[in-house]
Scaffold this active site. Structure first.
Site, PDB file in Angstrom:
ATOM      1  N   LYS A 283       0.613  -0.642   0.397  1.00 52.67           N
ATOM      2  CA  LYS A 283      -0.180   0.127   0.288  1.00 52.67           C
ATOM      3  C   LYS A 283       0.967   1.577   0.324  1.00 52.67           C
ATOM      4  O   LYS A 283       1.685   1.100   0.570  1.00 52.67           O
ATOM      5  CB  LYS A 283      -0.996  -0.144   1.455  1.00 52.67           C
ATOM      6  CG  LYS A 283      -2.160   1.126   1.273  1.00 52.67           C
ATOM      7  CD  LYS A 283      -3.168   1.153   2.166  1.00 52.67           C
ATOM      8  CE  LYS A 283      -4.577   1.378   1.958  1.00 52.67           C
ATOM      9  NZ  LYS A 283      -5.525   1.461   2.974  1.00 52.67           N
ATOM     10  N   GLU A 369     -19.561  -4.976  10.114  1.00 57.50           N
ATOM     11  CA  GLU A 369     -20.878  -4.371  10.483  1.00 57.50           C
ATOM     12  C   GLU A 369     -21.599  -5.442  11.273  1.00 57.50           C
ATOM     13  O   GLU A 369     -21.411  -4.769  12.727  1.00 57.50           O
ATOM     14  CB  GLU A 369     -20.880  -3.335  10.299  1.00 57.50           C
ATOM     15  CG  GLU A 369     -19.809  -1.984   8.960  1.00 57.50           C
ATOM     16  CD  GLU A 369     -19.533  -1.950   8.068  1.00 57.50           C
ATOM     17  OE1 GLU A 369     -18.668  -1.866   8.026  1.00 57.50           O
ATOM     18  OE2 GLU A 369     -19.802  -3.268   7.541  1.00 57.50           O
ATOM     19  N   ARG A 397     -25.328  -0.978   7.244  1.00 59.53           N
ATOM     20  CA  ARG A 397     -24.679  -2.313   5.984  1.00 59.53           C
ATOM     21  C   ARG A 397     -25.497  -3.318   7.808  1.00 59.53           C
ATOM     22  O   ARG A 397     -26.018  -4.492   7.568  1.00 59.53           O
ATOM     23  CB  ARG A 397     -24.040  -3.118   6.191  1.00 59.53           C
ATOM     24  CG  ARG A 397     -23.537  -2.134   4.955  1.00 59.53           C
ATOM     25  CD  ARG A 397     -21.929  -2.288   4.877  1.00 59.53           C
ATOM     26  NE  ARG A 397     -21.254  -2.843   4.718  1.00 59.53           N
ATOM     27  CZ  ARG A 397     -20.535  -3.688   3.321  1.00 59.53           C
ATOM     28  NH1 ARG A 397     -20.641  -3.106   2.836  1.00 59.53           N
ATOM     29  NH2 ARG A 397     -19.785  -4.525   4.400  1.00 59.53           N
TER      30      ARG A 397
END
Length: 626
Positions: A283, A369, A397
């Protein structure tokens, strides 16, 4: 002056004429372009820097004007935008009426899915592959998913069907060991083993060679080992997890090598059924500041491209996130039963400070979540006081889990909902437009919307003090502007239950506001005063239960106006109308987010575009009074 390769890439087909050396040079140019633009506009830089070679390789092998490339989340898609005809307008990235920071189907024929939330790509790809096979066509379906998104429950649900159906789908697992914060959980450890699987191969080969030289017994052991090969692999090759699900595994490979990526992608095109290519990347690759601080450069504000230092913004006060971070630590010091939960948002939600102070009481569950909310329910049943900190757009969600596992059982869970309302440049997938509406519908739920620093401190203290059911605190991605009526930052007080706060007297119009619109209401009152209109202003604080006394008491005015940074359908304004329904009342003007998806852009521009600036609101009121 060296001629730019990127300037000559008008469509992905142009990549196929490039040599390996030119591809390396193009990758460098793309990274420089990403840094150049995001240093001015902000954006998801580190993820896009890490996916450059993968995206170039995919566009060289596939024709995504016919084939389908599905991004998970989509914040790694900047290179994809540059080589699909959007380099010329890339400077407008994330600006109002400019190009979006995520894939958009109305932006390019190469964007197959408007992704913005993690872990949905595999389900989309499964649907696309099924539709293709039903239609009798032969387009390729390719997914680019990160290792963090793969930890999401929906990704596993999709893998289960993909492995069962055996449709042709190519999955690129972009493994950079990161989401927004560092990855957590067993899957992260599992993939870490895969990254080191070369040691398995070397050890196995050495053992087999030694045994083969050891006579009849040794050769027998080798044959026995071959019979137990799958069992041996299950212990030592993490790729067998995918193999056992019916998905052929290739890797891990170097996700920054053009040659390796091209070779593997060409080979898997001839492999029937679903395949997964495990590509290891870094990354922030190619830009030292992003490599050193990938969390900071995941979603970065404008910065100095030479040093990587984020540019300072005018200090208009503390952010709600930082206020929450400090307030929760203070509360947790006094109450050892408080625990904190987040879903891969340790830094974004401000819980890093809590983790530093109470590491054993902090739980980051990854991009999950639904699990975060249900974990909180279990902790509450076990006698703990869970605080769940999740962005508004992601909490939706877990609606079912809030209803069934928390509210139905009246578990005392405190939801701290960051990024409520418009968030700006990230656009419609990230605006927190619907939380007030969907939370209001849940029995036993209480909702507090603080406005300033002391409001927030008192609101959190109140939410933690309440019992017998869930409580939600909702706040925007913004600084908490001070108000004259707000107290000093002192020991937290318990708010009067379900009571609004009167900020200004006035007999012509009643302005009932919550959250960031309380300050807007005060500005509107000043503008109306210039026209001889006296406005009463309430900081309503509580959306559920709404202060019925304040609402009914406002019926002595000519007009009641509700102001909120949330959906006007089903939100705070609806709560006011419900309170007024049994009685005669003056006209009510409910102002909030309209029944549409709001695009990306600076928050101030967005409010202006939907008519919710103070002057626009004042004009609406004057029109209603005429």
């Amino acid at each position: 002056m060296v001629d730019s390769i990127l300037q000559h890439i008008e469509r992905p087909d142009d990549l196929r004429t490039l040599t390996d050396r030119e591809l390396v040079a193009l990758s460098t140019e793309i990274r420089a372009r990403l840094v150049e633009v995001t240093s001015k506009r902000g954006g998801h830089l580190a993820s896009s820097l890490g996916a450059v070679e993968i995206i170039l390789a995919l566009h060289r092998i596939y024709d995504f004007s016919v084939d389908r490339l599905v991004f998970d989340v989509g914040h790694q898609a900047y290179a994809h935008k540059l080589i699909t005809g959007r380099n010329g307008c890339f400077d407008t990235l994330r600006t109002f009426e400019g190009i979006c920071g995520f894939p958009r189907r109305d932006e390019s024929r190469y964007d197959a899915h408007e992704s913005g939330h993690a872990a949905d790509s595999l389900s989309i790809a499964c649907g696309l592959a099924t539709a293709r096979d039903l239609n009798g066509t032969d387009e390729e379906i390719v997914v680019l998913i990160g290792d963090a998104a793969l930890s999401g429950g929906m990704a596993f649900e999709a893998l289960n069907q993909i492995g069962h159906d055996q449709r042709n789908i190519t999955i690129i697992l972009n493994d950079n060991e990161m989401s927004i914060s560092h990855n957590v959980g067993a899957l992260s450890l599992y993939l870490g083993k895969a990254r080191m699987s070369k040691s398995y191969t070397a050890t196995r080969d050495a053992v087999e060679e030694t045994l083969s030289r050891a006579g009849t017994v040794g050769r027998s052991l080798v044959r026995a080992g071959e019979l137990a090969k799958s069992s041996f692999k299950k212990f030592f090759i993490p790729g067998m997890f995918f193999e056992d699900m019916g998905i052929k595994y290739f890797g891990p490979i170097d996700g920054h090598s053009h040659q390796i990526l091209n070779d593997v992608l060409e080979k898997v095109q001839n492999v029937p059924g679903p395949v997964l290519i495990h590509a290891v990347t870094r990354k922030g690759q190619g830009y030292a500041p992003a490599e050193e601080q990938p969390e900071l450069f995941h979603g970065v504000s404008p910065f100095d491209p030479q040093t990587g230092k984020v540019l300072e913004r005018p200090n208009n006060g503390k952010s709600y996130t930082s206020i929450f971070a400090n307030a929760l630590v203070t509360e947790a010091e006094a109450n050892p039963e408080i625990v904190a939960i987040t879903a891969a948002m340790e830094d974004g939600t401000g819980l890093a400070a809590f983790k530093d102070r109470f590491e054993d009481r902090f739980f980051d569950v990854g991009i999950a979540e639904e699990h975060a909310v249900t974990l909180a329910a279990g902790l509450a049943i076990g006698g703990k006081l869970p605080v769940v900190a999740i962005y508004s757009t992601f909490l939706q969600r877990a609606f079912d889990q809030i209803v069934v596992n928390v509210a139905l059982q009246k578990q005392h869970v405190v939801f701290c909902i960051d990024r409520g309302g418009l968030v700006g440049e990230d656009g419609p997938t990230h605006h927190g437009a619907f939380d007030l509406a969907y939370l209001r519908a849940i029995p036993h739920m209480r909702i507090i919307v603080p406005t300033c620093e002391s409001d927030f401190r008192d609101a959190l203290h109140t939410a933690l003090s309440l019992t017998d059911g869930p409580v939600a605190l909702r706040y925007p991605r913004a600084t908490a502007r001070p108000r004259a009526d707000c107290g000093e930052w002192d020991e937290a007080q318990t708010l009067p239950y379900g009571k609004a706060r009167l900020l200004r007297e006035g007999g012509d119009v009643a302005l009932l506001a919550v959250g960031r619109f309380v300050n807007t209401a005060l500005e509107v009152a000043d503008l109306l005063s210039e026209q001889g209109i006296k406005a009463r202003v309430y900081n309503m604080l509580w959306v559920k239960p709404v202060d019925v006394e304040a609402v009914v008491g406002s019926c002595d005015t000519r007009l009641i106006v509700t102001l909120e940074d949330g959906s006007a359908i089903g939100g705070f304004g609806t709560a006011v109308l419900e309170s007024l329904a049994p009685m005669s009342h003056p006209p009510v003007l409910t102002l909030g987010l309209p029944d549409e998806f709001i695009p990306h852009g600076a928050v101030e521009q967005l409010f202006k575009s939907i008519g919710l600036t103070a002057p626009q609101i004042a004009e609406k009121i004057l029109t209603s009074l005429r």
